[in-house]
Write a protein that holds these residues in place. Structure first.
Motif, PDB file in Angstrom:
ATOM      1  N   ASN A 143       0.872  -1.300   0.013  1.00  0.00           N
ATOM      2  CA  ASN A 143      -0.021  -0.139  -0.019  1.00  0.00           C
ATOM      3  C   ASN A 143       0.659   1.143   0.090  1.00  0.00           C
ATOM      4  O   ASN A 143       1.786   1.350   0.770  1.00  0.00           O
ATOM      5  CB  ASN A 143      -1.070  -0.047   1.162  1.00  0.00           C
ATOM      6  N   PRO A 144       0.505   2.169  -0.760  1.00  0.00           N
ATOM      7  CA  PRO A 144       1.518   3.263  -0.987  1.00  0.00           C
ATOM      8  C   PRO A 144       1.553   4.055   0.248  1.00  0.00           C
ATOM      9  O   PRO A 144       2.373   5.366   0.120  1.00  0.00           O
ATOM     10  CB  PRO A 144       1.104   3.959  -2.188  1.00  0.00           C
ATOM     11  N   LEU A 145       0.551   4.007   0.995  1.00  0.00           N
ATOM     12  CA  LEU A 145       0.552   5.016   2.550  1.00  0.00           C
ATOM     13  C   LEU A 145       1.641   4.696   3.131  1.00  0.00           C
ATOM     14  O   LEU A 145       2.381   5.570   3.885  1.00  0.00           O
ATOM     15  CB  LEU A 145      -0.578   4.464   3.437  1.00  0.00           C
ATOM     16  N   ARG A 146       2.253   3.605   3.157  1.00  0.00           N
ATOM     17  CA  ARG A 146       3.782   3.162   3.624  1.00  0.00           C
ATOM     18  C   ARG A 146       4.872   4.165   2.965  1.00  0.00           C
ATOM     19  O   ARG A 146       6.096   4.297   3.801  1.00  0.00           O
ATOM     20  CB  ARG A 146       4.018   1.802   3.413  1.00  0.00           C
ATOM     21  N   LYS A 147       4.690   4.499   2.052  1.00  0.00           N
ATOM     22  CA  LYS A 147       5.658   5.663   1.315  1.00  0.00           C
ATOM     23  C   LYS A 147       5.165   7.134   1.434  1.00  0.00           C
ATOM     24  O   LYS A 147       5.817   7.849   0.562  1.00  0.00           O
ATOM     25  CB  LYS A 147       5.870   4.994  -0.081  1.00  0.00           C
ATOM     26  N   GLY A 148       4.403   7.369   2.218  1.00  0.00           N
ATOM     27  CA  GLY A 148       3.888   8.944   2.261  1.00  0.00           C
ATOM     28  C   GLY A 148       3.109   9.243   1.290  1.00  0.00           C
ATOM     29  O   GLY A 148       2.882  10.394   1.071  1.00  0.00           O
ATOM     30  N   LEU A 149       2.245   8.383   0.244  1.00  0.00           N
ATOM     31  CA  LEU A 149       1.670   8.573  -1.049  1.00  0.00           C
ATOM     32  C   LEU A 149       0.232   8.496  -0.731  1.00  0.00           C
ATOM     33  O   LEU A 149      -0.251   7.743   0.296  1.00  0.00           O
ATOM     34  CB  LEU A 149       2.090   7.758  -2.094  1.00  0.00           C
ATOM     35  N   THR A 150      -0.595   9.456  -1.251  1.00  0.00           N
ATOM     36  CA  THR A 150      -1.953   9.418  -1.100  1.00  0.00           C
ATOM     37  C   THR A 150      -2.765   8.679  -2.214  1.00  0.00           C
ATOM     38  O   THR A 150      -2.578   9.017  -3.454  1.00  0.00           O
ATOM     39  CB  THR A 150      -2.543  10.710  -1.032  1.00  0.00           C
ATOM     40  N   PRO A 151      -3.351   7.588  -1.857  1.00  0.00           N
ATOM     41  CA  PRO A 151      -3.832   6.598  -2.894  1.00  0.00           C
ATOM     42  C   PRO A 151      -5.304   7.430  -3.573  1.00  0.00           C
ATOM     43  O   PRO A 151      -6.088   8.209  -2.855  1.00  0.00           O
ATOM     44  CB  PRO A 151      -4.389   5.418  -2.205  1.00  0.00           C
TER      45      PRO A 151
END
Length: 192
Positions: A143-151
């Motif tokens: 999940n991109p939340l782990r990389k500080g990104l907003t899905p």
């Protein structure tokens, strides 16, 4: 906190024939239910027992991460679909054109990423903290939340998402997905 099944924003048969009622019954009713049940069992009596899904996605490892992420990812996926698709809103079209050139180029890049993802996982449209849009693929429960990104948008490319309707024809499933995307929901997430 006990995690519960999210409500589908449409009846199980509403996405047919592109996504059959049988697929939704298995994908939502069985697979997602299993992730929710496993998450409740795994977090009982742990520091994550009362944590929101996003916190578990960002900080947990192993089974807790996998089941929290799969619960969140699947909920996000089902909420990204609609039986009554409308055209891409102008504000979203402008944002996609700014970072991809055109809506069509965005869809091509997203489709290539989803088709080319080896094994199981997810392909996402994401926004970084400067507002730049990009496509990101994550294997397994990633999940991109782990990389500080907003899905903003996701497609599930685990085989259980499409095998009933499309067998091993992932590309046909991805083509059908484009006719089910709730563009208003994507815009809402972009503006959040």
């Amino acid at each position: 906190m006990k995690h519960t099944m999210p409500l589908l924003p449409y009846p199980m048969e509403a996405l047919a024939p592109k996504m059959s009622k049988e697929t939704i019954e298995y994908h939502y009713g069985k697979h997602l239910q299993t992730y929710v049940d496993n998450l409740n069992r795994l977090t009982a009596g742990t520091p994550y027992e009362n944590a929101p899904l996003e916190e578990m996605i960002r900080t947990a490892e192993g089974g807790i991460f996998n089941n929290a992420a799969q619960t969140w990812n699947h909920t996000f996926f089902f909420e990204s679909l609609t039986p009554s698709q409308t055209p891409v809103p102008a504000e979203l079209a402008e944002a996609l054109a700014k970072d991809f050139g055109t809506i069509e180029k965005f869809q091509e890049q997203f489709t290539q990423a989803a088709t080319g993802l080896f094994g199981s996982g997810w392909t996402w449209l994401v926004k970084d903290n400067q507002g730049k849009l990009s496509v990101a693929s994550e294997q397994n429960a990633g999940n991109p939340l782990r990389k500080g990104l907003t899905p903003l948008l996701v497609i599930d490319v685990w085989e259980h998402a499409y095998y009933i309707d499309y067998r091993n024809r992932r590309a046909a499933y991805i083509a059908a997905f484009w006719e089910l995307v709730d563009w208003n929901k994507v815009l809402e997430r972009l503006k959040a």
